[in-house]
Design a protein around this motif. Structure first.
Motif, PDB file in Angstrom:
ATOM      1  N   ALA A 268       0.831  -1.212   0.000  1.00 36.16           N
ATOM      2  CA  ALA A 268       0.000   0.000   0.000  1.00 36.16           C
ATOM      3  C   ALA A 268       0.868   1.267   0.000  1.00 36.16           C
ATOM      4  O   ALA A 268       0.482   2.291  -0.560  1.00 36.16           O
ATOM      5  N   MET A 269       2.037   1.174   0.616  1.00 33.98           N
ATOM      6  CA  MET A 269       2.969   2.308   0.661  1.00 33.98           C
ATOM      7  C   MET A 269       3.792   2.438  -0.621  1.00 33.98           C
ATOM      8  O   MET A 269       4.563   3.373  -0.762  1.00 33.98           O
ATOM      9  N   ARG A 270       3.645   1.452  -1.513  1.00 32.28           N
ATOM     10  CA  ARG A 270       4.418   1.425  -2.773  1.00 32.28           C
ATOM     11  C   ARG A 270       5.928   1.429  -2.521  1.00 32.28           C
ATOM     12  O   ARG A 270       6.681   2.190  -3.137  1.00 32.28           O
ATOM     13  N   ARG A 271       6.353   0.542  -1.624  1.00 31.58           N
ATOM     14  CA  ARG A 271       7.761   0.505  -1.231  1.00 31.58           C
ATOM     15  C   ARG A 271       8.611  -0.398  -2.125  1.00 31.58           C
ATOM     16  O   ARG A 271       9.827  -0.456  -1.975  1.00 31.58           O
ATOM     17  N   GLN A 272       7.989  -1.162  -3.002  1.00 23.94           N
ATOM     18  CA  GLN A 272       8.714  -1.992  -3.979  1.00 23.94           C
ATOM     19  C   GLN A 272       9.553  -3.091  -3.327  1.00 23.94           C
ATOM     20  O   GLN A 272      10.490  -3.614  -3.932  1.00 23.94           O
ATOM     21  N   SER A 273       9.249  -3.421  -2.071  1.00 19.23           N
ATOM     22  CA  SER A 273       9.955  -4.495  -1.365  1.00 19.23           C
ATOM     23  C   SER A 273       8.960  -5.273  -0.518  1.00 19.23           C
ATOM     24  O   SER A 273       7.972  -4.718  -0.040  1.00 19.23           O
ATOM     25  N   THR A 274       9.261  -6.545  -0.310  1.00 20.93           N
ATOM     26  CA  THR A 274       8.508  -7.349   0.651  1.00 20.93           C
ATOM     27  C   THR A 274       9.353  -7.486   1.917  1.00 20.93           C
ATOM     28  O   THR A 274      10.556  -7.183   1.924  1.00 20.93           O
ATOM     29  N   ARG A 275       8.734  -7.973   2.968  1.00 19.70           N
ATOM     30  CA  ARG A 275       9.494  -8.194   4.206  1.00 19.70           C
ATOM     31  C   ARG A 275      10.650  -9.165   3.947  1.00 19.70           C
ATOM     32  O   ARG A 275      11.781  -8.933   4.397  1.00 19.70           O
ATOM     33  N   ALA A 276      10.380 -10.235   3.230  1.00 18.44           N
ATOM     34  CA  ALA A 276      11.419 -11.241   2.964  1.00 18.44           C
ATOM     35  C   ALA A 276      12.595 -10.627   2.202  1.00 18.44           C
ATOM     36  O   ALA A 276      13.765 -10.910   2.498  1.00 18.44           O
ATOM     37  N   GLU A 277      12.285  -9.782   1.230  1.00 20.50           N
ATOM     38  CA  GLU A 277      13.361  -9.139   0.455  1.00 20.50           C
ATOM     39  C   GLU A 277      14.183  -8.194   1.340  1.00 20.50           C
ATOM     40  O   GLU A 277      15.415  -8.133   1.231  1.00 20.50           O
TER      41      GLU A 277
END
Length: 436
Positions: A268-277
């Motif tokens: 939703a924040m458009r951060r282009q990363s997942t927690r795992a990444e």
């Protein structure tokens, strides 16, 4: 005619917001001084007749502080204590039209790139030969170095691109020259800042060049500490931490704002990363630089955030054990893509969630500080207060991180490095004694 107007102008610059704003104020100060105009920074003496308020427009609290500061200065003008009030910076860039209508007593409003225009108000010329030159508002032993302007990221909560534009890197040659000039002024530590450090060079050199820049800066004689602030996790250039590992004067410190740990919120924040990444990146960084100090910043109360999301952040912190953490409550900013979402979490709940998260970090910080007891660290002396010295290790940046409290009968010159053995530790600070 008032006597005041017969006197030579003296300008007081008031800076609000981040270190990037502080650098802008320092550049303005340098230009005014070069034009033989008397200038001070945040003077409380009221012996000046002109004020420039350099504003912040990032989040609600910052905007409120900026407006209150402008109104305070306008009141001084109404009382005859000031001749002129000028306003510049991010708030002015973003809301100039509205502000002009609401506060007509301000003599002129300027955006973030209007320095030459502002100088004309003082009958001063913009001196291009002063590129990189500025009048430092920090203690002389440290300074901020802005390596780029603007941002190309599209984080849904952030209004910075609206105020600062797209990413523009400074050239490596210009930055090395600036660093050399700072060292000549007595600076021993520089903090590299940008809206997004890791993007450095993509516009000028068509590839990420932060590692090359840090290597070049590490060659500057007399520069004892180089510190990195505001690195984006997505596609983080790991060669940067290789330079950190290999160069003695690059602090084992990295400020990497992650904003959240829940995949729902990151998307939703458009951060282009997942927690795992993000966890993979953190693991790779720590593998290359064992003992590195990692600082991050988080946001609580983003639209749609649930208690499960908060629990995931707490779990993330407990597993990753960051050395330093800061947290903001979400601010609903017009013009951002998140503004289309319902700001559905009350302010007191946002604050409660932030407190809940910081309580987890407080315990981690205490435990990590306890581990420092008995160890000796190189510490830079920042100031003396209440009969004791306050300094920082390479793992601590100015104002936002831990301080080292030092009791010493011997005089410790401000800006000097000393070796300190840690004897006590608290949640966010440590104490120690100077050793040979």
């Amino acid at each position: 005619m008032k006597v005041r107007t017969l006197k030579k102008d003296k300008v007081n610059i008031i800076t609000l917001g981040c270190s990037k704003n502080l650098v802008d104020s320092e550049v303005l100060s340098g230009q005014l001084k070069a034009n033989e105009i008397d200038v001070v920074h945040e003077s409380g003496k009221l012996d000046h007749n002109i004020v420039v308020v350099n504003t912040c427009g990032f989040i609600d609290k910052a905007k409120e502080e900026s407006i209150n500061t402008i109104l305070d200065q306008v009141n001084l003008k109404k009382k005859g204590r000031l001749d002129k009030v000028y306003v510049t910076g991010c708030l002015s860039e973003r809301y100039r039209g509205d502000l002009e209508a609401e506060i007509p007593e301000v003599d002129a409003w300027f955006g973030t790139f209007d320095l030459p225009l502002m100088l004309k108000q003082f009958d001063a010329d913009y001196k291009t030969e002063l590129l990189g030159e500025r009048l430092l508002a920090t203690p002389k032993h440290y300074a901020y170095m802005k390596i780029s302007e603007g941002c190309n990221r599209t984080c849904s909560f952030c209004a910075i691109p609206l105020m600062r534009g797209q990413h523009v890197s400074k050239s490596m040659e210009e930055l090395v020259k600036e660093a050399e000039g700072l060292v000549q002024k007595g600076v021993k530590e520089v903090m590299l800042i940008a809206q997004e450090l890791t993007y450095y060079g993509l516009d000028l050199y068509k590839k990420r060049m932060l590692a090359d820049l840090v290597n070049r800066l590490a060659d500057v004689k007399g520069l004892e500490w180089i510190r990195l602030h505001y690195a984006y996790p997505n596609k983080f250039p790991l060669e940067v931490v290789d330079v950190m590992r290999d160069r003695d004067n690059v602090c084992n410190y990295l400020d990497m704002p992650l904003q959240h740990a829940s995949d729902n919120m990151l998307k939703a924040m458009r951060r282009q990363s997942t927690r795992a990444e993000m966890e993979d990146t953190i693991s790779a960084i720590r593998e290359r630089v064992p003992g590195i100090c990692l600082r991050t910043t988080l946001i609580s109360g983003f639209p749609g955030e649930t208690q499960d999301d908060v629990e995931e952040v707490k779990d993330f912190l407990q597993k990753q054990r960051f050395d330093r953490v800061g947290i903001f409550t979400y601010s609903h900013e017009e013009g951002t893509t998140a503004y289309d979402l319902a700001d559905d979490i009350p302010a007191d709940e946002k604050q409660a969630r932030a407190q809940e998260i910081m309580e987890v970090q407080q315990e981690i910080s205490y435990e990590k500080n306890q581990e420092r007891i008995g160890h000796t660290y190189k510490v830079i002396i920042d100031k003396k207060e209440a009969g004791r010295y306050l300094g920082r290790t390479e793992f601590d940046s100015v104002e936002v991180d831990n301080e080292v409290v030092i009791h010493s009968e011997k005089k410790l010159p401000i800006g000097d490095f000393v070796n300190v053995k840690i004897t006590k530790a608290y949640d966010y600070d440590i104490e120690g004694e100077v050793v040979a």
